[in-house]
Scaffold this motif. Sequence first.
Motif, short mmCIF file in Angstrom:
data_model
loop_
_atom_site.label_atom_id
_atom_site.label_comp_id
_atom_site.label_asym_id
_atom_site.label_seq_id
_atom_site.Cartn_x
_atom_site.Cartn_y
_atom_site.Cartn_z
N VAL A 334 0.85 -1.18 0.00
CA VAL A 334 0.00 0.00 0.00
C VAL A 334 0.89 1.23 0.00
CG1 VAL A 334 -1.79 1.27 1.25
CG2 VAL A 334 -1.80 -1.24 1.23
N ALA A 339 -3.50 5.60 4.65
CA ALA A 339 -4.44 4.47 4.72
C ALA A 339 -3.92 3.49 5.76
CB ALA A 339 -4.57 3.81 3.36
N SER A 371 -7.40 1.40 5.26
CA SER A 371 -6.87 0.65 4.12
C SER A 371 -7.62 -0.65 3.90
CB SER A 371 -5.39 0.32 4.34
OG SER A 371 -5.23 -0.52 5.48
N PRO A 400 -10.65 0.67 -0.74
CA PRO A 400 -9.90 -0.11 0.25
C PRO A 400 -9.68 -1.54 -0.22
CG PRO A 400 -12.21 -0.09 0.84
CD PRO A 400 -12.08 0.77 -0.40
#
Length: 455
Positions: A334, A339, A371, A400
């Motif tokens: 990520v 997030a 996230s 997400p």
Amino acid sequence: MQFTYVYDCGTARSLDLLQKEIDTYLESIRCPWTYTPHTASEFYLYGNTPYFDLSRNHYLRTIHKSLYKRNYSFSGTPFTTEWDDAPEQTTQPSHIDIVFISHFDTDHINGLAYLIQNTIVKILAIPFTTPRERFLHLCKSTFANNASMNRARSGEYYDFILEFTASPAGAIRRFPEFLNREASNITLIEIQHERDNEGHGRHDFTHPVYTPANSSGDNKNKKHEAIPVWLFSASTLQGNADELGAELIDSLIKQGIIDSESDLENATTLQYIFDRKDISSKIADTYRSIAHKNLNATSLILHSGPAHPENSPAFHHMFWRGDQTHKFHSILEVHSPWATGWLGCGDANLKKATNVNLFDQLFWKQKLFSSTFAPPHHGSQHDWNQHLLDAFGYPSESAPVCVFSADGLYKHPSPNVIADANSRGSTTYIVTTDPKSRLTETLAILVPTDKIRFY
């Protein structure tokens, strides 16, 4: 410092598999493992984004200078990784700081007794429910699909499940008797639904996690305030279980099966009426005629994330797949530093637009900084609305990662829900009873400390 929590503990499959998974979890939180960045260039991408200005942010400059000079330790299920083949267990006993139960379906609670028996649980947080609501969930687990409750009825924890359904407080008081272990102090919190919170984004329950700040220089000998580094926020979304439960109880009283609703608070009575085939068949017929496909569970929705997410950027944020017998490989990285949170819906019915609006009123800020999203009811089409995925992401909208804990037993997750999530740009993962499907998320977060007041 280590803070550990659990959100639901149960299965509709084999209890033996669940117990092995609990053992793995308890073992894993005693196994720190190390991630060593390969090069400093891994972190330059953050400085190239317009909203991540290293030159203007003290925290980011500090972390950027030190990121590639050190190793980062995590605790979790990767016993072996690409970088560290043999992490050692700590000698401290494992403990769970807080266990959240979303609702009272057996496949969400039938592992709780084994968890309590094998570790120290400090806090147990459950949604406030009436006896008839909990009884309705027991009927659902027993009659709607026989698998989960029938397995539990043959196990050594059946008495605890009945006691926990009849009276959660009573079950916690008596767990040494049920589980043959020494008493320990478990604080039971029943999270009541506060209607006044709905319009203000306030939650029915919040639990900050604090860590003491290290003082330095002239302040070395002075006391200082603890810093809230993590925050749990929970709200109970009420379904129709209380109304349907009232109708079911009235019918059972008229049939002479029970004398009053207070009978449902007695585990011995519950065992008697469920063990008697002639009585349980009548209860099954009554349940199916009233609530079988109409039940919407009262469910606890939980967010877990940094206490100050707008000032707590994340690094080394990765998802890993597999179990301890295999080499771990990161399958997703990520790249958004903001997030950082996890948001789970239990079995809340969020299909109606009014419920989606309520969900957004309560969790709009948490959605910005999350996230990972666990959609309602294991991805059931019955409880799903694709607009749940609106307004995730900061500073711009981004989908997400959607995680579904299901393996098709009840046709969950729905292919339509998976398609909706993928069409919105979400990466989707299904976690089943196969250990190779286990999903582990790791991240390092920079926590601000500039607001400490010494005295």
